[in-house]
Design an enzyme around this catalytic site. Sequence first.
Site, mmCIF file in Angstrom:
data_model
loop_
_atom_site.group_PDB
_atom_site.id
_atom_site.type_symbol
_atom_site.label_atom_id
_atom_site.label_comp_id
_atom_site.label_asym_id
_atom_site.label_seq_id
_atom_site.Cartn_x
_atom_site.Cartn_y
_atom_site.Cartn_z
ATOM 1 N N LYS A 188 0.832 -1.219 0.000
ATOM 2 C CA LYS A 188 0.000 0.000 0.000
ATOM 3 C C LYS A 188 0.862 1.264 0.000
ATOM 4 C CE LYS A 188 -3.657 -2.292 2.631
ATOM 5 N NZ LYS A 188 -4.026 -2.578 4.011
ATOM 6 N N PHE A 220 11.876 -6.002 5.186
ATOM 7 C CA PHE A 220 12.722 -6.826 6.072
ATOM 8 C C PHE A 220 11.844 -7.573 7.083
ATOM 9 C CE2 PHE A 220 14.846 -6.061 10.392
ATOM 10 C CZ PHE A 220 15.454 -7.304 10.454
ATOM 11 N N ASP A 271 9.001 -12.369 8.863
ATOM 12 C CA ASP A 271 7.749 -12.724 9.543
ATOM 13 C C ASP A 271 7.037 -13.860 8.809
ATOM 14 O OD1 ASP A 271 5.750 -12.178 11.588
ATOM 15 O OD2 ASP A 271 4.490 -11.417 9.986
ATOM 16 N N ASP A 283 5.958 -17.402 10.459
ATOM 17 C CA ASP A 283 4.552 -17.835 10.474
ATOM 18 C C ASP A 283 4.267 -18.951 9.469
ATOM 19 O OD1 ASP A 283 4.118 -15.874 12.339
ATOM 20 O OD2 ASP A 283 3.138 -14.471 10.977
ATOM 21 N N ARG A 309 1.623 -13.360 0.151
ATOM 22 C CA ARG A 309 1.836 -11.986 0.627
ATOM 23 C C ARG A 309 1.594 -11.060 -0.560
ATOM 24 N NH1 ARG A 309 2.047 -9.178 5.104
ATOM 25 N NH2 ARG A 309 3.283 -10.807 6.135
ATOM 26 N N ASP A 347 4.352 -11.456 20.536
ATOM 27 C CA ASP A 347 3.296 -12.026 19.695
ATOM 28 C C ASP A 347 3.548 -13.520 19.439
ATOM 29 O OD1 ASP A 347 0.993 -12.071 18.168
ATOM 30 O OD2 ASP A 347 1.961 -11.317 16.364
ATOM 31 N N LYS A 367 4.725 -3.895 18.082
ATOM 32 C CA LYS A 367 4.895 -4.574 16.788
ATOM 33 C C LYS A 367 4.469 -3.706 15.600
ATOM 34 C CE LYS A 367 3.725 -8.771 14.261
ATOM 35 N NZ LYS A 367 3.003 -10.032 14.223
ATOM 36 N N PHE A 375 -5.641 1.928 14.836
ATOM 37 C CA PHE A 375 -5.556 1.384 13.479
ATOM 38 C C PHE A 375 -5.542 -0.153 13.513
ATOM 39 C CE2 PHE A 375 -2.881 -0.337 10.058
ATOM 40 C CZ PHE A 375 -3.510 0.175 8.933
ATOM 41 N N ASP A 394 -8.106 -3.009 12.161
ATOM 42 C CA ASP A 394 -7.666 -4.099 11.290
ATOM 43 C C ASP A 394 -8.182 -5.445 11.807
ATOM 44 O OD1 ASP A 394 -6.140 -3.517 8.970
ATOM 45 O OD2 ASP A 394 -4.609 -4.923 9.627
ATOM 46 N N ASP A 395 -8.061 -5.633 13.112
ATOM 47 C CA ASP A 395 -8.525 -6.879 13.737
ATOM 48 C C ASP A 395 -10.039 -7.039 13.561
ATOM 49 O OD1 ASP A 395 -5.922 -7.176 14.565
ATOM 50 O OD2 ASP A 395 -6.330 -6.959 16.704
#
Length: 363
Positions: A54, A94, A99, A103, A108, A170, A196, A240, A244-245
Amino acid sequence: MSKADAKAQKRAKFEAVFPVLRDELLAHFAAEGMPEDAKKWYTKNLDYNVPGGKLNRGLSVVDTVEILKGRTLTEDEYFKAALLGWCVELLQAFFLVSDDMMDQSVTRRGQPCYYRLDSVNYIAINDSFMLEMAIYHLIKTHFRSESYYVNLLELFHEITYKTEMGQLIDLITAPEDHVDLSKFSLEKHKLIVIYKTAFYSFYLPVALAMYMCGIQHGPAPSSDPYELARSILIPLGEYFQVQDDFLDFAGTPEQIGKIGTDIIDNKCSWCVNTALAQATPAQRAVLDANYGRKDAAAEARIKALYEEIGVRKLYEEYEEAAYKRIMGLIETIPAQPTAKQGEVVLQRAVFKSFLDKIYKRQK
């Protein structure tokens, strides 16, 4: 020109700076005597991982410099602001490359995660380090003679460290393969989100712009514009992420551009933490039995429970309270700040532009 056209034009101008920086990095790489196959590899790493998102974080640096200076930027000013913006995007790249490996993510930005490409695999670890170090090469090349050079270095180092702290909490709180909701809480969620996401996504772009515009630190925390900026931007970043959640649960794929996966991925999301805080013993049993399971029926049970608990209404209440609180913080900045001749000072518009972009957003 329509708002959408102006936004697209702004993005295109920013995007045009990336190939210049990439070619500069590749020229330095070649000058170090690196072989052709390594040069091709580094090119692929940069092109695959840095542009294409974005770009909100990078564009925020340019937007903030323009607001603070209160005029159209010169070519040199624009290039330097955009360069710092692309350094934030390099930092993001990075984080994302590493990440995704942690995960074991599959996609992505609508394409396979970088580490999943043929022949890349664990080389992605070193590639992520190279994305990070490109930041410091670019800053050294273009800002070494500036009085705020060390401030830029320290800021990137400090924010990177904070983000890694958040990532650690996390990862150990919500591992994908082991569900333990007793580790979850709204306080833990807040800590993860601030470290984070909020520091590097909200405070970092603005602080970079402030240094570039010559804004000085105050003699004490109470009079330091950087502390004031942080006190507004960290709650903004938290708001924010809560949004998002919530959108991961409540937004449609058409609306948010992806399928929400927080429930099946055992994410320490605002939604599950809010549900945990409200749940009766029977509802808690449903959460424990179904959250984080790779099973569509279990996910549907959690979503139904969220509706039963009233997560939508609780989110609306949260959003209104967050908006009022952040507006109250913004209003601590004088509406007409006094500045000496040629001095740049912090302005409400910097923070209002962030808040306007995210308040009641639907994607």
